[in-house]
Enzyme design. Sequence first.
Site, PDB file in Angstrom:
ATOM      1  N   LYS A 172      69.201  54.620  72.103  1.00 58.57           N
ATOM      2  CA  LYS A 172      69.148  56.080  72.222  1.00 58.57           C
ATOM      3  C   LYS A 172      68.935  56.692  70.846  1.00 58.57           C
ATOM      4  O   LYS A 172      69.846  56.760  70.029  1.00 58.57           O
ATOM      5  CB  LYS A 172      70.451  56.621  72.810  1.00 58.57           C
ATOM      6  CG  LYS A 172      70.322  58.079  73.215  1.00 58.57           C
ATOM      7  CD  LYS A 172      71.651  58.794  73.312  1.00 58.57           C
ATOM      8  CE  LYS A 172      72.127  59.347  72.010  1.00 58.57           C
ATOM      9  NZ  LYS A 172      71.261  60.346  71.375  1.00 58.57           N
ATOM     10  N   GLY A 223      76.032  57.276  62.717  1.00 58.72           N
ATOM     11  CA  GLY A 223      76.050  58.737  62.794  1.00 58.72           C
ATOM     12  C   GLY A 223      77.226  59.281  62.006  1.00 58.72           C
ATOM     13  O   GLY A 223      77.735  58.632  61.091  1.00 58.72           O
ATOM     14  N   SER A 224      77.672  60.451  62.416  1.00 59.26           N
ATOM     15  CA  SER A 224      78.723  61.122  61.639  1.00 59.26           C
ATOM     16  C   SER A 224      80.108  60.577  62.005  1.00 59.26           C
ATOM     17  O   SER A 224      80.305  59.999  63.082  1.00 59.26           O
ATOM     18  CB  SER A 224      78.668  62.624  61.912  1.00 59.26           C
ATOM     19  OG  SER A 224      78.991  62.851  63.273  1.00 59.26           O
ATOM     20  N   THR A 225      81.059  60.814  61.120  1.00 59.41           N
ATOM     21  CA  THR A 225      82.421  60.328  61.352  1.00 59.41           C
ATOM     22  C   THR A 225      83.062  60.975  62.587  1.00 59.41           C
ATOM     23  O   THR A 225      83.647  60.255  63.409  1.00 59.41           O
ATOM     24  CB  THR A 225      83.261  60.538  60.078  1.00 59.41           C
ATOM     25  OG1 THR A 225      82.658  59.737  59.043  1.00 59.41           O
ATOM     26  CG2 THR A 225      84.704  60.134  60.268  1.00 59.41           C
ATOM     27  N   THR A 227      81.684  62.034  65.345  1.00 61.44           N
ATOM     28  CA  THR A 227      81.117  61.424  66.561  1.00 61.44           C
ATOM     29  C   THR A 227      81.579  59.974  66.675  1.00 61.44           C
ATOM     30  O   THR A 227      81.883  59.495  67.769  1.00 61.44           O
ATOM     31  CB  THR A 227      79.571  61.497  66.543  1.00 61.44           C
ATOM     32  OG1 THR A 227      79.171  62.804  66.201  1.00 61.44           O
ATOM     33  CG2 THR A 227      78.986  61.127  67.885  1.00 61.44           C
ATOM     34  N   GLY A 228      81.633  59.281  65.548  1.00 60.70           N
ATOM     35  CA  GLY A 228      82.087  57.886  65.556  1.00 60.70           C
ATOM     36  C   GLY A 228      83.481  57.760  66.157  1.00 60.70           C
ATOM     37  O   GLY A 228      83.768  56.843  66.931  1.00 60.70           O
ATOM     38  N   GLU A 245      78.791  52.866  61.837  1.00 62.11           N
ATOM     39  CA  GLU A 245      78.313  53.139  60.479  1.00 62.11           C
ATOM     40  C   GLU A 245      78.295  54.650  60.328  1.00 62.11           C
ATOM     41  O   GLU A 245      77.473  55.329  60.946  1.00 62.11           O
ATOM     42  CB  GLU A 245      76.898  52.562  60.284  1.00 62.11           C
ATOM     43  CG  GLU A 245      76.835  51.050  60.301  1.00 62.11           C
ATOM     44  CD  GLU A 245      77.500  50.402  59.090  1.00 62.11           C
ATOM     45  OE1 GLU A 245      77.875  51.102  58.140  1.00 62.11           O
ATOM     46  OE2 GLU A 245      77.645  49.171  59.111  1.00 62.11           O
ATOM     47  N   CYS A 279      72.909  58.393  54.019  1.00 62.78           N
ATOM     48  CA  CYS A 279      74.341  58.094  54.040  1.00 62.78           C
ATOM     49  C   CYS A 279      74.817  57.622  52.677  1.00 62.78           C
ATOM     50  O   CYS A 279      75.918  57.950  52.245  1.00 62.78           O
ATOM     51  CB  CYS A 279      74.656  57.082  55.130  1.00 62.78           C
ATOM     52  SG  CYS A 279      73.728  55.559  55.019  1.00 62.78           S
ATOM     53  N   GLU A 377      80.665  65.853  52.506  1.00 61.00           N
ATOM     54  CA  GLU A 377      79.358  65.202  52.503  1.00 61.00           C
ATOM     55  C   GLU A 377      78.309  66.295  52.730  1.00 61.00           C
ATOM     56  O   GLU A 377      78.229  66.871  53.817  1.00 61.00           O
ATOM     57  CB  GLU A 377      79.294  64.180  53.655  1.00 61.00           C
ATOM     58  CG  GLU A 377      77.960  63.485  53.740  1.00 61.00           C
ATOM     59  CD  GLU A 377      77.809  62.580  54.974  1.00 61.00           C
ATOM     60  OE1 GLU A 377      78.247  62.953  56.068  1.00 61.00           O
ATOM     61  OE2 GLU A 377      77.204  61.507  54.814  1.00 61.00           O
TER      62      GLU A 377
HETATM   63  P1  NAD Z   1      75.687  62.553  64.855  1.00 59.53           P
HETATM   64  O1  NAD Z   1      77.005  61.856  64.836  1.00 59.53           O
HETATM   65  O2  NAD Z   1      75.646  63.980  65.194  1.00 59.53           O
HETATM   66  O3  NAD Z   1      74.690  61.840  65.883  1.00 59.53           O
HETATM   67  C1  NAD Z   1      74.378  60.466  65.822  1.00 59.53           C
HETATM   68  C2  NAD Z   1      73.937  59.987  67.188  1.00 59.53           C
HETATM   69  O4  NAD Z   1      75.052  60.044  68.081  1.00 59.53           O
HETATM   70  C3  NAD Z   1      72.843  60.824  67.837  1.00 59.53           C
HETATM   71  O5  NAD Z   1      71.951  59.961  68.509  1.00 59.53           O
HETATM   72  C4  NAD Z   1      73.624  61.698  68.812  1.00 59.53           C
HETATM   73  O6  NAD Z   1      72.837  62.143  69.891  1.00 59.53           O
HETATM   74  C5  NAD Z   1      74.683  60.719  69.280  1.00 59.53           C
HETATM   75  N1  NAD Z   1      75.902  61.330  69.837  1.00 59.53           N
HETATM   76  C6  NAD Z   1      76.387  62.571  69.660  1.00 59.53           C
HETATM   77  N2  NAD Z   1      77.561  62.712  70.308  1.00 59.53           N
HETATM   78  C7  NAD Z   1      77.835  61.536  70.893  1.00 59.53           C
HETATM   79  C8  NAD Z   1      78.916  61.044  71.684  1.00 59.53           C
HETATM   80  N3  NAD Z   1      79.970  61.813  71.985  1.00 59.53           N
HETATM   81  N4  NAD Z   1      78.869  59.763  72.101  1.00 59.53           N
HETATM   82  C9  NAD Z   1      77.836  58.968  71.772  1.00 59.53           C
HETATM   83  N5  NAD Z   1      76.786  59.379  71.032  1.00 59.53           N
HETATM   84  C10 NAD Z   1      76.779  60.645  70.595  1.00 59.53           C
HETATM   85  O7  NAD Z   1      75.047  62.261  63.420  1.00 59.53           O
HETATM   86  P2  NAD Z   1      73.704  62.842  62.815  1.00 59.53           P
HETATM   87  O8  NAD Z   1      73.945  64.270  62.432  1.00 59.53           O
HETATM   88  O9  NAD Z   1      72.579  62.492  63.707  1.00 59.53           O
HETATM   89  O10 NAD Z   1      73.554  61.944  61.491  1.00 59.53           O
HETATM   90  C11 NAD Z   1      74.092  62.283  60.245  1.00 59.53           C
HETATM   91  C12 NAD Z   1      75.356  61.501  59.944  1.00 59.53           C
HETATM   92  O11 NAD Z   1      75.097  60.102  60.062  1.00 59.53           O
HETATM   93  C13 NAD Z   1      75.864  61.683  58.518  1.00 59.53           C
HETATM   94  O12 NAD Z   1      77.259  61.834  58.514  1.00 59.53           O
HETATM   95  C14 NAD Z   1      75.494  60.367  57.824  1.00 59.53           C
HETATM   96  O13 NAD Z   1      76.263  60.036  56.702  1.00 59.53           O
HETATM   97  C15 NAD Z   1      75.642  59.399  58.933  1.00 59.53           C
HETATM   98  N6  NAD Z   1      74.869  58.196  58.659  1.00 59.53           N
HETATM   99  C16 NAD Z   1      75.525  57.026  58.391  1.00 59.53           C
HETATM  100  C17 NAD Z   1      74.808  55.874  58.077  1.00 59.53           C
HETATM  101  C18 NAD Z   1      75.495  54.579  57.786  1.00 59.53           C
HETATM  102  O14 NAD Z   1      74.836  53.544  57.871  1.00 59.53           O
HETATM  103  N7  NAD Z   1      76.769  54.557  57.446  1.00 59.53           N
HETATM  104  C19 NAD Z   1      73.418  55.925  58.046  1.00 59.53           C
HETATM  105  C20 NAD Z   1      72.788  57.141  58.314  1.00 59.53           C
HETATM  106  C21 NAD Z   1      73.522  58.269  58.634  1.00 59.53           C
END
Ligand code: NAD
Length: 473
Positions: A172, A223-225, A227-228, A245, A279, A377
């Site tokens: 996704k 993604g973001s912390t 959401t993680g 991550e 990131c 961040e």
């Molecule tokens: P995000 O957390 O908003 O979204 C990431 C993904 O998660 C998207 O595909 C989104 O649709 C999906 N998502 C959203 N809510 C969800 C849920 N409840 N359950 C499952 N999936 C869901 O992040 P973003 O704004 O797309 O990305 C930016 C963030 O990602 C920054 O904090 C950045 O530091 C981090 N990031 C980390 C790494 C790493 O390897 N550590 C790499 C790149 C980006």
Amino acid sequence: MTDLFSNFSMTIDGRSVASAATLDIINPANEEVVAKAPDCSREQLDQAVAAARKAFPAWRATPLDERRRLVAKIGEVLAQHAEDFARLFTLEQGRPLRGARLEVDFAAFWCGAVAKLEIPVEVNEDSELRRSETRHIPLGVVAGIVPWNFPVNLAVWKIAPALLTGNTMVLKPSPFTPLTMLKLGELMQDHLPAGVFNVVSGGDQLGPWLSSHPGIDKISFTGSTPTGKRVMQTAAENLKPVTLELGGNDAAIVLPDVELDKVADKLFGASFANSGQLCVAIKRMYVHEDVYDKVADAMVTRARASKVGDGLEQGSNFGPIQNRPQFEKVKDLIRDARENGLKFLVGGDVPEGGKGFFVPLAIVDNPPEDSRVVQEEAFGPVLPLIKFSDIDEVIERANASEYGLGGSVWSADTDKAIEIASRLETGTIWVNETQYIMPWTPFAGHKLSGFGVENGREGLLEFTSPQTITVAK
Ligand code: NAD
């Protein structure tokens, strides 16, 4: 011949699938609609998961060499269409073409390199009485969930190891940048068995549906912390293994003996690449007071010489912020810095009224440690340059973050730099460079930057379960 610029469909069970509803994909350079992407329904997600489950037994039984060939093939397909993929990337993500092309080329290389990785078998005991060994077997159906900042690379980091180890996948991409991965799914229909690699796109509801789906055996999330954390809570319901991550607030520590003529370009690039939406960007640069003015000059000169613009225009070095919500976040951070009287060495004004999410590169002059621009961040081109005098104190400040993704130390004295680096509480630390990440280097966030590992042997094994076989002699 697949047209990479129109007719975007999902790949479910080896076929192209349209949806009743669609999402508008916006070009962040001009806010125009680039394309319409499918908005996956719950039933379609069920079909994708069911297809991946159905395909799993045959795929796991496929000889490893054949899986190697097909993972390498993903890279070949990316390479074959690299120019179009790069253009599509720029249209939806915003990064200038050159950087977009580098990402596509790197992803192609990545697939080839992962295809060669060994899946280890460990011998625990080989005695007169018995032989015991541990193999690493696939988990089943992996959900790959990725963000918008590196939409090709971060997806490939999941697709290649998941498929190599014998799992099937439902990928996704972000709702902001689904186009490149939708096209990769379509192109791979000619090569991979049906159901092995499914790609679905959709709005905010799709991520939670996918991560809570009972047919998913593993979630690999970037993604973001915040959401993680939600993903981990959902995964707990069925004890699904997760790899997370997440965000970071990487510190760079620049020592007084830094060889600036050698590393100024690297320091600048590491801070502003992808307009800071990385990131492991340098997000706090701590510079020793003896060289602060020199480093500041070098950074400001480079920022002034850079062009922020439409990634399709010749001469643009940096593109826009990828999407409206992130644009508003970055502007808010700049507004906060201004309201608190912080001084910008360059940038700090975001033109209002025009089209596109452009933020001029900004460098903040020695902000206090507790200011938002240091603590948060930014995920945009806003760099705090911070003066320090005492090494123990600066290490403490670097470690005071809730994040622990990466960090770097810059000095002519490599031994001293390594000693400082080993006191940083992060998953990756670089000396006199940053952002060197390869298929063979484990990448793991500490603290709120993540859980689990991507890449390297450890990252590969996250897509497997250990299975110990003990045979009496
Ligand atoms: P995000 O957390 O908003 O979204 C990431 C993904 O998660 C998207 O595909 C989104 O649709 C999906 N998502 C959203 N809510 C969800 C849920 N409840 N359950 C499952 N999936 C869901 O992040 P973003 O704004 O797309 O990305 C930016 C963030 O990602 C920054 O904090 C950045 O530091 C981090 N990031 C980390 C790494 C790493 O390897 N550590 C790499 C790149 C980006």
